[in-house]
Design a protein around this motif. Sequence first.
Motif, mmCIF file in Angstrom:
data_model
loop_
_atom_site.group_PDB
_atom_site.id
_atom_site.type_symbol
_atom_site.label_atom_id
_atom_site.label_comp_id
_atom_site.label_asym_id
_atom_site.label_seq_id
_atom_site.Cartn_x
_atom_site.Cartn_y
_atom_site.Cartn_z
ATOM 1 N N SER A 167 0.888 -1.284 -0.053
ATOM 2 C CA SER A 167 0.013 -0.142 0.004
ATOM 3 C C SER A 167 1.163 1.216 -0.013
ATOM 4 O O SER A 167 0.495 2.233 -0.557
ATOM 5 C CB SER A 167 -0.869 0.004 1.146
ATOM 6 O OG SER A 167 -1.908 -0.908 0.974
ATOM 7 N N ILE A 168 1.907 1.245 0.837
ATOM 8 C CA ILE A 168 3.084 2.195 0.601
ATOM 9 C C ILE A 168 3.570 2.486 -0.759
ATOM 10 O O ILE A 168 3.441 3.773 -1.397
ATOM 11 C CB ILE A 168 4.127 2.085 1.791
ATOM 12 C CG1 ILE A 168 3.233 2.156 3.401
ATOM 13 C CG2 ILE A 168 5.168 2.924 1.612
ATOM 14 C CD1 ILE A 168 4.190 1.670 4.168
ATOM 15 N N LEU A 169 3.898 1.318 -1.458
ATOM 16 C CA LEU A 169 4.461 1.540 -2.724
ATOM 17 C C LEU A 169 3.463 2.163 -3.640
ATOM 18 O O LEU A 169 3.488 2.982 -4.633
ATOM 19 C CB LEU A 169 5.063 0.037 -3.063
ATOM 20 C CG LEU A 169 6.331 -0.259 -2.509
ATOM 21 C CD1 LEU A 169 6.537 -1.701 -2.857
ATOM 22 C CD2 LEU A 169 7.336 0.674 -2.375
ATOM 23 N N ILE A 170 2.150 1.794 -3.503
ATOM 24 C CA ILE A 170 1.281 2.208 -4.369
ATOM 25 C C ILE A 170 1.088 3.850 -4.014
ATOM 26 O O ILE A 170 0.733 4.764 -4.951
ATOM 27 C CB ILE A 170 -0.406 1.355 -4.142
ATOM 28 C CG1 ILE A 170 -0.048 0.171 -4.449
ATOM 29 C CG2 ILE A 170 -1.294 2.231 -4.663
ATOM 30 C CD1 ILE A 170 -1.263 -0.935 -4.050
ATOM 31 N N ALA A 171 1.189 4.133 -2.719
ATOM 32 C CA ALA A 171 0.841 5.624 -2.552
ATOM 33 C C ALA A 171 2.199 6.292 -3.029
ATOM 34 O O ALA A 171 2.044 7.442 -3.692
ATOM 35 C CB ALA A 171 0.865 5.817 -0.949
ATOM 36 N N ILE A 172 3.283 5.838 -3.048
ATOM 37 C CA ILE A 172 4.533 6.455 -3.661
ATOM 38 C C ILE A 172 4.337 6.604 -5.135
ATOM 39 O O ILE A 172 4.657 7.635 -5.578
ATOM 40 C CB ILE A 172 5.787 5.666 -3.182
ATOM 41 C CG1 ILE A 172 6.165 5.750 -1.667
ATOM 42 C CG2 ILE A 172 6.844 6.035 -3.873
ATOM 43 C CD1 ILE A 172 7.273 4.916 -1.003
ATOM 44 N N ASN A 173 3.954 5.684 -5.496
ATOM 45 C CA ASN A 173 3.743 5.461 -7.274
ATOM 46 C C ASN A 173 2.696 6.807 -7.526
ATOM 47 O O ASN A 173 2.921 7.283 -8.571
ATOM 48 C CB ASN A 173 3.244 4.220 -7.840
ATOM 49 C CG ASN A 173 4.160 3.009 -7.815
ATOM 50 O OD1 ASN A 173 5.309 3.283 -7.596
ATOM 51 N ND2 ASN A 173 3.631 1.999 -7.855
ATOM 52 N N LYS A 174 1.695 6.902 -6.856
ATOM 53 C CA LYS A 174 0.635 7.965 -7.050
ATOM 54 C C LYS A 174 1.373 9.232 -6.969
ATOM 55 O O LYS A 174 1.177 10.087 -7.619
ATOM 56 C CB LYS A 174 -0.583 7.575 -6.483
ATOM 57 C CG LYS A 174 -1.603 8.792 -6.511
ATOM 58 C CD LYS A 174 -2.923 8.156 -6.492
ATOM 59 C CE LYS A 174 -3.984 9.113 -6.867
ATOM 60 N NZ LYS A 174 -5.098 9.501 -6.355
ATOM 61 N N LYS A 175 1.961 9.393 -5.530
ATOM 62 C CA LYS A 175 2.302 10.898 -5.217
ATOM 63 C C LYS A 175 3.564 11.455 -6.105
ATOM 64 O O LYS A 175 3.850 12.630 -6.103
ATOM 65 C CB LYS A 175 2.343 10.907 -3.893
ATOM 66 C CG LYS A 175 1.098 10.722 -2.892
ATOM 67 C CD LYS A 175 0.181 11.633 -3.208
ATOM 68 C CE LYS A 175 -1.358 11.332 -2.487
ATOM 69 N NZ LYS A 175 -2.354 11.933 -3.225
ATOM 70 N N HIS A 176 4.109 10.399 -6.261
ATOM 71 C CA HIS A 176 5.678 10.853 -7.191
ATOM 72 C C HIS A 176 5.760 10.512 -8.565
ATOM 73 O O HIS A 176 6.822 10.415 -9.147
ATOM 74 C CB HIS A 176 6.872 10.276 -6.245
ATOM 75 C CG HIS A 176 7.059 10.484 -4.709
ATOM 76 N ND1 HIS A 176 7.810 11.511 -4.497
ATOM 77 C CD2 HIS A 176 6.436 10.025 -3.848
ATOM 78 C CE1 HIS A 176 7.698 11.767 -3.183
ATOM 79 N NE2 HIS A 176 6.967 10.794 -2.673
#
Length: 210
Positions: A189-198
């Motif tokens: 979930s953290i990697l998905i958030a990183i993908n989205k925000k960055h």
Amino acid sequence: MKIAILGGTGSLGKGLASRWIKAGHDVLIGSRDLPKAQEIAVQLGLESSSGMLNIDAAKICEIACLTVPFAHQESTLISIDDGLQNKIMIDATVPLMPPKVMRVQLPEIGSAALNAQSILGEQTTVVSAFQNISAELLQTDAEIDCDVLVAGDFLDARNTVIELAADAGLTGWHAGPLCNSVAAEALTSILIAINKKHSLAHSGIKITGH
Ligand SMILES: NC(=O)c1ccc[n+]([C@@H]2O[C@H](COP(=O)([O-])OP(=O)(O)OC[C@H]3O[C@@H](n4cnc5c(N)ncnc54)[C@H](OP(=O)(O)O)[C@@H]3O)[C@@H](O)[C@H]2O)c1
């Protein structure tokens, strides 16, 4: 090795299958739908007979890998009956609960891997791995800049999965007992958030210090 990929018609299943086929493994594509399994097997360059129902693939494999959405983990494992007794089952399930996939949400039992172990019972050795790898990248020939956390209660079983990760072009790390799978599952979930925000396509994790 004869590897059954349960739910092998999906993104992650096809990615792992393509890499293990290239490494010389005998891969079986499992599905709920026989014609679909056969079609994907042929697309991957296999004989159509390598596509089969999940229950049949589970019965004849040496090792299995589960690649279905968390919502269908339980029904899939129940459907394969005792086909996985005395075998290793690699669980790549991430307990994502759409639509909030950027939020870590864990099942009551603690993790998807512990859920799998409780459904399959002690006769099957569940090892968790591959939760942080992009299925899209696995489907290419590209080098993947992401490591694999391998959690499981038995050293030999973890070693087997680390070897399979290497066959897929990835570095696997002993990540401790199966209960530690929660960390790898939550990281997704953290990697998905990183993908989205960055605006990244495939963020991943890397172990440093070696
Ligand atoms: N995609 C990724 O980048 C990635 C990376 C790491 C981990 N994961 C995890 O790996 C697992 C698979 O991900 P995915 O993206 O490959 O999933 P997916 O493509 O959406 O689905 C995989 C397969 O699950 C089966 N399935 C779908 N609905 C089902 C149902 N109602 N009952 C039983 N089986 C059903 C389907 O197989 P049949 O219709 O052929 O039965 C489908 O091809 C998930 O737990 C995911 O969180 C995914």
